[in-house]
Design an enzyme around this catalytic site. Structure first.
Site, PDB file in Angstrom:
ATOM      1  N   ASP A 113       0.796  -1.228   0.000  1.00 38.40           N
ATOM      2  CA  ASP A 113       0.000   0.000   0.000  1.00 38.40           C
ATOM      3  C   ASP A 113       0.832   1.283   0.000  1.00 38.40           C
ATOM      4  OD1 ASP A 113       0.936  -0.516   2.546  1.00 38.40           O
ATOM      5  OD2 ASP A 113      -0.848   0.273   3.538  1.00 38.40           O
ATOM      6  N   GLU A 201      11.653  -3.762  12.437  1.00 36.30           N
ATOM      7  CA  GLU A 201      12.797  -3.299  11.639  1.00 36.30           C
ATOM      8  C   GLU A 201      14.091  -3.485  12.425  1.00 36.30           C
ATOM      9  OE1 GLU A 201      10.053  -1.551  12.292  1.00 36.30           O
ATOM     10  OE2 GLU A 201       9.091  -1.129  10.362  1.00 36.30           O
TER      11      GLU A 201
END
Ligand SMILES: O=c1ccn([C@@H]2O[C@H](COP(=O)(O)OP(=O)(O)O)[C@@H](O)[C@H]2O)c(=O)[nH]1
Ligand SMILES: O=c1ccn([C@@H]2O[C@H](COP(=O)(O)OP(=O)(O)O)[C@@H](O)[C@H]2O)c(=O)[nH]1
Ligand SMILES: [Mn+2]
Ligand SMILES: [Mn+2]
Lengths: 255, 255
Positions: A113, A201
């Site tokens: 997205d 992350e």
């Protein structure tokens, strides 16, 4: 070669999102798309879309369903559970088994997205063997842009993140790409459900690099080439009314 | 040649949206982009984006500001006022003055936040002189798909719209494209602020065509090649906190 790893799940706007994302692949020839569907089977919707985009030799279609205990429910805000963990790990397993590791290649986690500029992929191609490239991301973490701060020698000295700046790598999944050889050298590098919100992350990067080894790209982290856009949830009130009458607007039509 | 008319306005996600939209132009060579900024001047952001996309001979950059009485305010829901009226009309004025009307060409109203498949533009190229082409649009009007209903001879017999189905043309702006010669033949055809909500499409089309003259495209209106996606408003809480301290994350950086 750049491997783009994209988890994706069924929802009204899925085909719209993957269609506009496929344009990047049509424009960037050295990209290979690893799409991992969050479902019990791969779907013809995704497969036909890839074929129609002319990507027959440039994609890998996988699937693995997020376990129900980790799946978002009804009105859950989207940040309470990690998304894409299972799917990205399956792609890493596939890469470790199938990628040609003798040739320099890059791995990028490309959500379905976000918005990407084609120039981002030219930047990634500059990543050196054994290194992780890094750049700014627009519209994320409550800021116009989250970005690495460089010292006078253009090394990463810090980050401007406002949200949880104490994270080892306070950056978005779209902020970096990784030399494939690092995934071979560190087979234990995977994503995990056992980490706090916002730490995916940091979790993957802690195996692969240190801050001072990061390779700043995109004009020394001054150009924004990727944006963390999100698409509005589609309002389907008229469709819901149809469904209550056992009808639907998309009978026999793939939307 | 296809002229795509895109009104656009400054907001955090503008560059992200126009960047992904520009990929369509990079992939479809016979498209000319008329971008009309809702502002008092044209901006370098838009101009540089068009140049970076390699569109130097394929765009027209215009600007006209929506009068303040018609502009959405703060928390207004987006549907209470018409959007893009002024901008689309300026583009029509430009087209009537500058387009080569001796060659068959097509006019399409292409909002900056929808999702488009490249195949849609191949369909538009089939529009006959003097006609308006029509096809389904995904994710609009509370339905998965709004579409024309065809009779046994593949003529438009009705529409499946659930919202205001009594409109003369109960369809979205993305559902049709127009043979340029019609705009020359009917110089009075323009958009208007004087119409009810949802009636802009009917307003322009009533000058140009009748229902039975519509040309069904996209596999007899069974393929969905455009989706009325909308992008979430960016949350900028951390940026707002910075601004209160007279700082910003994007100092010297275009996001
Ligand atoms: O149940 C889910 C939710 C998300 N995703 C994918 O995981 C990635 C990140 O999700 P999302 O974009 O919703 O997260 P964001 O970072 O925007 O909050 C996207 O590629 C999604 O398609 C998924 O596979 N299953
Ligand atoms: O103040 C505004 C609001 C919108 N638009 C443009 O008008 C078109 C339609 O607006 P939007 O997508 O917000 O409307 P929607 O149909 O999604 O409700 C888009 O190309 C916008 O960029 C504009 O020029 N000025
Ligand atoms: Mn996302
Ligand atoms: Mn819109």
């Amino acid at each position: 070669k750049i491997y783009a790893i994209t988890p994706t799940y069924a929802r009204p706007a899925q085909k719209a999102e993957l269609t506009r994302l496929s344009h990047i692949f049509m424009l960037v020839p050295n990209l290979h798309w690893i799409l991992i569907e969050d479902s019990n089977t791969t779907t013809p919707l995704v497969r036909n879309l890839l074929l129609r985009a002319g990507l027959e030799n440039r994609f890998t279609q996988l699937n693995i369903k997020t376990p129900p205990e980790f799946k978002l429910q009804g009105k859950d805000p989207n940040w309470i559970k990690p998304r894409g963990v299972e799917q990205r790990n399956l792609a890493l397993t596939w890469l470790r088994a199938h990628a040609n590791v003798d040739r320099h290649a890059i791995v990028f986690f490309m959500d379905d997205d976000n918005s990407y500029a084609v120039e981002l992929f030219a930047e990634m191609s500059k990543i050196q063997p054994g290194r992780v490239g890094i750049w700014p991301v627009g519209l994320v973490g409550g800021l116009m842009v989250e970005r690495p701060l460089l010292d006078s020698e253009n090394r990463v000295a810090g980050f401007n993140a406002a949200w949880r700046p104490e994270r080892p790598f306070p950056i978005d999944m779209a902020a970096f790409a990784i030399s494939l050889d690092l995934f071979i050298k560190y087979p234990q590098a995977v994503f995990s459900y056992e980490v706090q919100r916002g730490y995916q992350e940091s979790e993957i990067l802690r195996y692969l690099t240190t801050r001072d080894q990061l390779q700043p790209l995109a004009n020394n982290c001054r150009d924004v080439l990727v944006w963390h856009t999100r698409t509005e949830k589609t309002k389907l009130n008229a469709e819901d009314a149809l469904i209550r009458q056992h009808k639907r607007s998309d009978e026999g039509i793939e939307v």
